[in-house]
Scaffold this motif. Structure first.
Motif, short mmCIF file in Angstrom:
data_model
loop_
_atom_site.label_atom_id
_atom_site.label_comp_id
_atom_site.label_asym_id
_atom_site.label_seq_id
_atom_site.Cartn_x
_atom_site.Cartn_y
_atom_site.Cartn_z
N LEU A 1 0.86 -1.19 0.00
CA LEU A 1 0.00 0.00 0.00
C LEU A 1 0.89 1.23 0.00
N LYS A 2 0.60 2.16 -0.91
CA LYS A 2 1.35 3.41 -0.99
C LYS A 2 0.37 4.57 -1.08
N ASP B 1 4.23 11.13 2.21
CA ASP B 1 4.17 9.85 1.50
C ASP B 1 4.32 8.73 2.52
N ALA B 2 3.47 7.72 2.41
CA ALA B 2 3.54 6.58 3.32
C ALA B 2 3.51 5.30 2.51
N MET B 3 4.22 4.30 2.98
CA MET B 3 4.29 3.01 2.29
C MET B 3 4.23 1.89 3.31
N GLY B 4 3.41 0.90 3.05
CA GLY B 4 3.35 -0.29 3.88
C GLY B 4 3.53 -1.53 3.03
N VAL B 5 4.42 -2.43 3.46
CA VAL B 5 4.75 -3.64 2.70
C VAL B 5 4.65 -4.83 3.64
N SER B 6 4.00 -5.90 3.20
CA SER B 6 3.85 -7.09 4.03
C SER B 6 5.14 -7.91 4.02
N TYR C 1 6.86 -3.91 6.94
CA TYR C 1 7.25 -2.66 7.57
C TYR C 1 6.42 -1.51 6.98
N GLY C 2 6.44 -0.39 7.66
CA GLY C 2 5.83 0.83 7.18
C GLY C 2 6.82 1.97 7.31
N VAL C 3 6.78 2.90 6.38
CA VAL C 3 7.71 4.02 6.41
C VAL C 3 7.00 5.26 5.89
#
Length: 709
Positions: free
Chosen positions: A609-610, A628-633, A648-650
């Motif tokens: 998800l971005k 800007d936010a990014m979440g990766v499984s 993680y999320g950043v």
């Protein structure tokens, strides 16, 4: 390679003389249409080949414009992963060339990259200072490439002279102390501005957060255009770039466990004898567009690329010092085998020539939008002997010093390739709502390879056909549904080693994709979604593979990637929002390794998800704030999925302020990446038959100022 040698190519020499001669020639008229700047919200994605706005095309693609690159602090192609949920990391190292994965498949740097639509080799550092935009076409790429990995194509669009003279200069800073200076200058000349030139210059002193990775890079590029008459446009561009910087080796598993994320500033390529990776790249292209009347035009487009690379690294690989032998990871106690790797004076050359016709015609009461053409390309790779010598044992704390051994004791492999591709595309408008999109590409391929000592030579030819078909239904302006099917092909050859029973045999992998999508556009919003399935054959080895005749390369099942993509962008007063989502169910099927059967491929996240939000401050309209936010499984690390790295999320924050002065605009930009200094493993690629782990970059501050006239 000295830059002057680059101009000895026929295309470059002819174009240079042509550009110089325009000062002595006054065109009778310059009635070609002016250059059109396409709106960011609905660009024409040239890599698709259809020449229509993205909202009308039966495919999914993403575009990162030059302005967006500046606002987000984009430095390299790998930063595309921040913009699109379908794009992910695939062995991205500081100081090395970039790898992208699209829909879970890693793009092949030799065959999946384009420059203004023509094939290039991306086994180098590609500067973005003179690029107008970066396009990523998602899906099986057979319509645009004779051979390529599935997933998509990446295309770099070069900055061209605009409709008026313009000048800008940029000064940038990035933590720790990287300093960038750049200039972008456009000038029109001659009667009615018939001649245009755009010069891009850049120099950067590289001092990144990563320790022991200081370097430098520079770029010099010029693009010219000549409106030679009412129906003729001639464009020429040339680029020289240089980058010298030590690269970053990855970390790995410690025996059978995933270690905690390390300090991302730690560089294991920190030996006293470590040398930088040096990448020199020269590119030139000549494109002529001729109006043929009655909605038809012809194009002649030639490109040449020459790369010279010194690839050098203190290379951590495997573990032989522990009780248990680990060939694909580090030892449980945090030690690993160090190798002195050096492959210098690698020379790669790519040449391409495309002749095509594009136009519209009515047949049987239906409108046809046609493209037909021929693409010829030639690729040569020339290498010297290389060093790959064990020099001792290293430790993951980076505190161990080992001796160098640069002895050139290993052979490399030279390669040659020639291909001729005939292609045809036809968009048939059946009525006001229904359009059929047909594509066909026939490729004649000839590949050869031989070791630098003359051994293990291979030589084979193939004839390939890659078709595609799509059907779209427009149920309202800028609102459509579509379905498509396409095929792509990869070609390899079994290495000519005596251990293989089928050495020298050519292997073809035919991948197929089905896709169904929806696109909706309104005055304040755009959104869409697509369901897709890509099936790609795999190859593996059977046998001991440790003696003559003990190994056979055979089919190893397939990778099946099913997924859902969604994207949206909308405005609400001073606010603008955007985002993308990918849900990916990727599995290995019918594999030789029973432990991998039905498992996820390594380094492929299931959910990504971005999100982005921008706010124009009402009290100070020239100020724009951005988040800007990014979440990766999580991602699998090994084939049996017994080990994985957590998701993680950043978050990144940025600000932009435009200051208007008399006759000029000053744009101030500032940002911070990884605001909360999150520590995590960013990716887990399986590269060179070894498991690797790359950490998420540390929190990094950046700032720049751009003056435009």
């Amino acid at each position: 390679m000295a830059p002057i040698r680059f101009f000895r190519t026929p295309a470059a020499a002819a174009a240079s003389m042509l550009c110089l001669s325009v000062y002595a020639q006054a065109p009778a008229s310059t009635n070609l249409p002016p250059v059109t700047v396409v709106g960011r919200s609905d660009p024409v994605v040239s890599v698709s080949g259809w020449g229509v706005p993205l909202s009308e095309a039966p495919l999914q693609a993403s575009v990162l414009s030059a302005s967006q690159m500046k606002d987000r602090g984009v430095q390299r192609i790998a930063d595309m992963v921040k913009s699109d949920a379908s794009v992910s990391d695939a062995y991205n190292s500081e100081g090395y060339w970039d790898f992208l994965a699209v829909r879970g498949f890693t793009l092949d740097n030799r065959f999946n990259y384009r420059r203004d639509g023509l094939p290039i080799n991306a086994e180098t550092s590609i500067p973005l200072d003179n690029k107008e935009r970066l396009e990523v076409l998602k899906g099986t790429s057979g319509i645009q490439a004779g051979t390529s990995a599935p997933g998509g194509l990446a295309n770099l669009v070069v900055k061209r002279p605009g409709g008026a003279s313009a000048y800008s200069a940029t000064l940038g800073w990035r933590e720790r102390n990287s300093i960038l200076t750049a200039a972008d200058l456009t000038q029109r000349f001659g009667a009615e501005g018939a001649l245009g030139a755009r010069l891009n210059l850049a120099y950067e002193d590289l001092q990144p957060q990563l320790r022991d990775a200081k370097g430098k890079r520079h770029l010099a590029a010029i693009a010219t255009e000549w409106r030679a008459g009412a129906d003729t446009l001639v464009e020429f561009e040339v680029e020289h770039s240089h980058r010298s910087q030590p690269s970053q080796p990855a970390f790995s598993l410690l025996g059978d466990r995933v270690p905690e994320p390390v300090d991302p500033r730690l560089n294991l390529n920190n030996q006293p004898w470590s040398q930088p990776v040096v990448m020199d790249a020269n590119n030139a292209s000549l494109r002529m567009t001729q109006s043929l009347g009655a909605n038809w035009r012809g194009t002649l487009h030639a490109l040449t690329q020459r790369l010279v690379t010194d690839d050098r690294l203190a290379f951590p690989y495997g573990c032989t010092s522990a009780t248990t032998y680990y060939p694909d990871r580090y030892c449980p106690d945090g030690t690993f085998d160090y190798a002195d790797y050096r492959s210098e004076n690698e020379r790669r050359r790519s040449d391409a020539l495309e002749i095509a016709m594009h136009g519209e015609t009515d047949v049987g009461g239906m409108k046809h939008t046609l493209s037909v053409g021929l693409l010829q390309s030639r690729v040569t790779h020339r290498f010297e002997r290389q060093a790959y010598n064990g020099v001792g044992t290293g430790t993951v704390d980076g505190g161990t010093v080992v001796p160098a051994n640069p002895t050139l004791n290993d052979e490399n492999t030279n390669r040659d390739e020639r291909s001729t591709e005939l292609f045809a595309r036809d968009a048939i408008r059946l009525n006001d709502h229904l359009t059929t999109w047909l594509g066909l590409r026939h490729t004649r391929l000839h590949r050869q390879s031989v070791r630098t000592d003359g051994s293990r030579d291979t030589n084979y030819e193939e004839r390939l056909i890659t078709p595609s078909i799509a059907l779209s239904y427009t149920f309202a302006p800028q609102q459509l549904v579509y379905t498509s099917w396409g095929r792509g092909i990869e070609s390899e050859v079994v290495t000519n080693r005596d251990r293989f029973t089928n050495r020298g045999v050519a292997l073809l992998s035919t991948s197929r994709q089905l896709e169904a999508g929806l696109k909706v556009g309104t005055p304040n919003a755009q959104w869409g979604a697509a369901l897709f399935q890509v099936v790609r054959p795999q190859w593996g080895n059977v046998g001991a593979c440790n003696a003559a005749g003990s190994c056979t390369r055979v089919p190893d099942g397939q990778a099946r990637h099913r997924g859902l993509e969604a994207n949206a962008a909308w405005r609400d007063g001073p606010w603008a929002f955007g985002g993308s989502l990918q849900l990916l169910h990727a599995r290995r099927e019918n594999t030789l390794d029973v432990n991998a059967e039905g498992k996820r491929p390594v380094n492929v996240p299931e959910r990504t998800l971005k999100l982005q939000a921008r706010y124009n401050v009402a009290a100070l309209p020239a100020l724009q704030l951005q988040a800007d936010a990014m979440g990766v499984s999580h991602r699998a690390v090994v084939a049996d999925n017994s080990l994985s790295i957590p998701g993680y999320g950043v978050m990144d924050l940025a600000a932009r302020y435009e200051q208007k002065l008399i006759g000029s605009t000053i744009t101030w930009r500032a940002g911070v990446d990884n605001v909360f200094n999150r520590r995590a493993w960013r990716e887990s690629p399986l590269q060179f038959d070894h498991v690797y782990l790359y950490p998420l970059a540390a929190r990094t501050f950046r700032a720049s100022v751009e003056v435009s006239l």
